[in-house]
Scaffold this motif. Structure first.
Motif, short mmCIF file in Angstrom:
data_model
loop_
_atom_site.label_atom_id
_atom_site.label_comp_id
_atom_site.label_asym_id
_atom_site.label_seq_id
_atom_site.Cartn_x
_atom_site.Cartn_y
_atom_site.Cartn_z
N PHE A 132 0.83 -1.20 0.00
CA PHE A 132 0.00 0.00 0.00
C PHE A 132 0.87 1.25 0.00
N THR A 133 0.28 2.36 -0.42
CA THR A 133 1.04 3.60 -0.52
C THR A 133 1.20 4.24 0.86
N GLU A 134 2.17 5.13 0.95
CA GLU A 134 2.40 5.82 2.22
C GLU A 134 1.19 6.66 2.61
N ASN A 135 0.54 7.28 1.64
CA ASN A 135 -0.64 8.09 1.97
C ASN A 135 -1.74 7.24 2.56
N GLU A 136 -1.98 6.05 2.00
CA GLU A 136 -2.99 5.15 2.55
C GLU A 136 -2.63 4.75 3.98
N LYS A 194 2.51 -4.88 -6.43
CA LYS A 194 3.68 -4.00 -6.35
C LYS A 194 4.08 -3.75 -4.91
N LYS A 242 5.06 -1.08 -2.62
CA LYS A 242 4.83 0.36 -2.68
C LYS A 242 5.42 1.14 -1.51
N TRP A 243 5.79 0.44 -0.42
CA TRP A 243 6.19 1.19 0.77
C TRP A 243 7.23 0.45 1.58
#
Length: 277
Positions: A161-165, A209, A211-212
């Protein structure tokens, strides 16, 4: 189950399951997970795809399993009345492996993963399954903590997951569960975006992917005033002889911050402490 029943991130749970089973059957095993061996034998999936190139996956999963088992066991010894909330539970066998029948325990994962889980595990008054994404925060209203200590687990999950999530998710945890503890897996930042080179991830049908992953875990303390770094355990510091030359490189001072795949322990401060910070 056929391989088409799990797509995307949920398919990765089969890598972890296979790796625990394979590690259990190795000579001088780091972990013992006979339930994983049993499940691999009963799931209709081509696990042989992982066998040709899996050295670091088997070792990494075994080490992270051992570190999380040890961290959680220590916490539960000090807090036997704790509530355990396991994010992205997949086919994790920790509840059975650590014999946590007297602990209130919640397994949270997406519906297709929980559906598979129900084939092998049974809920009861103290062992609960929640079939939804962790980002659907309505799960917070389904767990009953009643002022008891809370500990979160997350293994093989956050790197997708992305850092923003994750920032928003951790902020919500800090707000809703002050005084809780968390043990989770952090991917080394050098591996972010390198999923095509991962020895087993590239063998699955789904495309996912990395992502973090952070070089410095303490950066998370800037996400919310209630997030407190406690400690972390770098995989490459354990069973050094089995990591070979790659492990030697990953422990070098210039490489260590980027390659450190690790188990992290966080504490979510009480509101009084967080507001005073």
């Amino acid at each position: 189950m056929t391989k088409h029943d799990l797509e995307g991130i949920p398919e990765t749970l089969l890598i972890a399951l296979w790796a625990r089973a394979a590690a259990t059957q190795a000579e001088n095993p780091i972990i013992h997970d006979e339930k994983a061996v049993e499940m691999v034998s009963q799931i209709n999936y081509d696990f042989s795809r992982f066998e040709a190139s899996s050295r670091y996956t088997k070792l990494g999963v075994a080490v992270r399993t051992r570190l999380l088992d040890d961290g959680l066991s220590t916490f539960l010894e000090a807090h036997p009345d704790a509530v355990v909330i396991n994010f992205g539970a997949g086919l994790d066998t920790r509840h059975a492996r650590l014999q946590c029948d007297t602990v209130d325990w919640y397994e949270i994962d997406v519906p297709e993963s929980i559906e598979l889980r129900r084939r092998f595990f049974t809920e009861n008054d103290r062992y609960h399954f929640i079939a939804q994404s962790i980002f659907d925060l309505s799960w917070m209203d389904k767990v009953e903590t009643a002022g008891r200590p809370v500990v979160f687990l997350a293994e093989g999950l956050f790197m997708y997951f992305t850092e923003n999530e994750l920032k928003q998710f951790f902020k919500e945890l800090a707000e809703r569960f002050p005084d809780a503890e968390m043990f989770f897996e952090m991917l080394g930042s050098a591996f972010v975006g390198k999923e095509k080179h991962h020895e087993t991830l590239k063998q699955i049908d789904s495309q996912v992917k990395f992502k973090w992953g952070l070089k410095n875990t303490r950066q998370m303390e800037s996400w919310h005033q209630g997030i407190q770094f406690v400690t972390e355990w770098n995989y490459f510091d354990y069973y050094k002889n089995q990591w070979g030359l790659f492990g030697m490189f990953a422990r070098l001072p210039f490489a260590r911050p980027r390659f450190a795949c690790r188990i992290v322990q966080l504490h979510f401060a009480s509101r009084q402490v967080a507001n005073a910070a």
